[in-house]
Design an enzyme around this catalytic site. Sequence first.
Site, mmCIF file in Angstrom:
data_model
loop_
_atom_site.group_PDB
_atom_site.id
_atom_site.type_symbol
_atom_site.label_atom_id
_atom_site.label_comp_id
_atom_site.label_asym_id
_atom_site.label_seq_id
_atom_site.Cartn_x
_atom_site.Cartn_y
_atom_site.Cartn_z
ATOM 1 N N ASP A 201 51.999 96.412 -1.064
ATOM 2 C CA ASP A 201 52.136 96.920 0.298
ATOM 3 C C ASP A 201 53.457 96.410 0.849
ATOM 4 O O ASP A 201 53.661 95.198 0.984
ATOM 5 C CB ASP A 201 50.975 96.451 1.175
ATOM 6 C CG ASP A 201 51.130 96.913 2.612
ATOM 7 O OD1 ASP A 201 51.057 98.134 2.857
ATOM 8 O OD2 ASP A 201 51.338 96.054 3.499
ATOM 9 N N GLU A 285 52.998 102.324 -2.253
ATOM 10 C CA GLU A 285 52.769 103.409 -1.308
ATOM 11 C C GLU A 285 54.049 104.209 -1.127
ATOM 12 O O GLU A 285 55.137 103.638 -1.034
ATOM 13 C CB GLU A 285 52.303 102.843 0.029
ATOM 14 C CG GLU A 285 51.782 103.888 0.990
ATOM 15 C CD GLU A 285 51.191 103.272 2.232
ATOM 16 O OE1 GLU A 285 50.607 104.009 3.051
ATOM 17 O OE2 GLU A 285 51.319 102.043 2.400
ATOM 18 N N CYS A 337 38.399 99.615 4.507
ATOM 19 C CA CYS A 337 37.847 98.339 4.061
ATOM 20 C C CYS A 337 37.831 98.312 2.540
ATOM 21 O O CYS A 337 37.265 99.213 1.903
ATOM 22 C CB CYS A 337 36.439 98.134 4.615
ATOM 23 S SG CYS A 337 35.608 96.648 4.007
ATOM 24 N N CYS A 340 33.768 97.862 1.393
ATOM 25 C CA CYS A 340 32.766 98.931 1.485
ATOM 26 C C CYS A 340 33.372 100.326 1.493
ATOM 27 O O CYS A 340 32.646 101.318 1.363
ATOM 28 C CB CYS A 340 31.914 98.732 2.744
ATOM 29 S SG CYS A 340 32.830 98.926 4.310
ATOM 30 N N CYS A 356 35.371 94.102 9.536
ATOM 31 C CA CYS A 356 34.675 95.346 9.214
ATOM 32 C C CYS A 356 33.190 95.183 9.563
ATOM 33 O O CYS A 356 32.654 94.066 9.492
ATOM 34 C CB CYS A 356 34.847 95.667 7.729
ATOM 35 S SG CYS A 356 34.038 97.211 7.217
ATOM 36 N N CYS A 358 30.820 95.676 7.838
ATOM 37 C CA CYS A 358 30.104 95.134 6.679
ATOM 38 C C CYS A 358 30.242 93.614 6.592
ATOM 39 O O CYS A 358 29.917 93.017 5.568
ATOM 40 C CB CYS A 358 30.592 95.785 5.394
ATOM 41 S SG CYS A 358 32.282 95.319 4.910
ATOM 42 N N ASP A 365 47.623 93.139 5.535
ATOM 43 C CA ASP A 365 48.522 93.511 4.439
ATOM 44 C C ASP A 365 47.858 93.339 3.078
ATOM 45 O O ASP A 365 48.042 94.172 2.184
ATOM 46 C CB ASP A 365 49.802 92.680 4.524
ATOM 47 C CG ASP A 365 50.554 92.913 5.818
ATOM 48 O OD1 ASP A 365 50.490 94.049 6.324
ATOM 49 O OD2 ASP A 365 51.192 91.974 6.327
#
Length: 440
Positions: A201, A285, A337, A340, A356, A358, A365
């Site tokens: 990233d 990316e 996330c 999950c 999150c 979850c 990052d």
Amino acid sequence: MNHRYGGVVRLRYNFRVHPTPGQQIALAKVFGCARVVFNDGLRLRQQAREQGLAYVSDAELSKQVITAAKKTEARAWLGEVSSVVLQQALADLNTAYRNFFASVTGERKGRKVAPPRFRSRKDNRQAIRFTKNSRFKVLDNGRLRLPKIGDLEVRWSRALPSDPSSVAIIKDAAGRYFASFVVQTAEDETLPPIESEVGIDLGLTHFAVLSDGTKVAAPKFLRRAARKLKRLQQDLSRKQKGSANRKKAVVKVARAHARVGDTRRDWQHKLSTAIIRENQAVYVEDLAVAGLGRTRLAKSVHDAGWASFTAMLEYKAARYGRAFARVDRFFPSTRMCSGCGRVNDKMTLNVRSWDCPCRATHDRDVNAAINVLAAGRAESRNDRGAHVRPAPVPAARREAVTHPDAACSTSSVEGISVLPGGEGVNATTSSSGPTVTCPR
């Protein structure tokens, strides 16, 4: 940079050259002749288009602007330089036209390419190219012999793997001269396969965050040199236009910018080589750098140099037998996330960690890098493009725990890493493998 054709790899090696004052005058003459031939060819084709005539072929263009022009009084001095350089100038013009036509018809991907433009004699960057037909030669004493120029002193930093097929002599805006050799080699440089894969990233606070939790601090080379560049630019603005002092001030500014670019390029070479050597597959990316360069973060985006870094990763992966892939720029790597797979609402840049539902807590990052790794694996292994839930990523073997705030450093700039076989300007080699030093 390298290009692979079948089992043959084309490599480019750049070396600094130091021409004598007399050779600098000879090179200036060759630069000027190549520029005039390029402009004459472009002007001839533009006139034919305006008059509704047929497109001037390459052979006819060469006959008119080189062969016939040498017999005229206005262009007789074209015979004082190597004809190969003049032919290569027309070859550059033909390449520019082909790229433009391919862009107009849609055959060329990416941003639209503009039609060829006239070369200016005021441009501080000049380049010429010699092919084998010119009979250039690297002598036993290390000097480079060029036709009608002489023997140039070359500062060799490494040996060429094979005889070069062409050499370009480049003068940059800082007044430095370089010899750029193109060589072909069939040598197998594939590295031994390893199991580790990594997602990356890219950012501004940290230049790169790896999926194993490693954070590489952004060196910000341009920001560090901003004060000196500001002073030099102010000195330049006070000089009278057209004066000799202004020309000297322009060179000083160019040298300062060249120093920043060389330092950034060297650092990126070392980091990219370390990543390629330590991972079998690398996923990044696909960022819209051109779009980000038009925002309020433009200066920081250009200072980071993401495009050049990812290009280094791509060609080094191809050279050393590693896998490389780009993840779609619209993939929600930050909001998803990694545990999950839930995609949360958009968040501002100042949110560096989030929770999150979850019950997982994510570093912004690191979570994005893990998702990039999972998406890259999904695209490379699932030909239908179905969504694959991100899998847990184990920590690197050299780590007992994850240090989300750790920023490794070298002796000169922040960031990782001194690595073996570095390909930067002042790359160093080590037989014991890459070493990473992190503050405690």
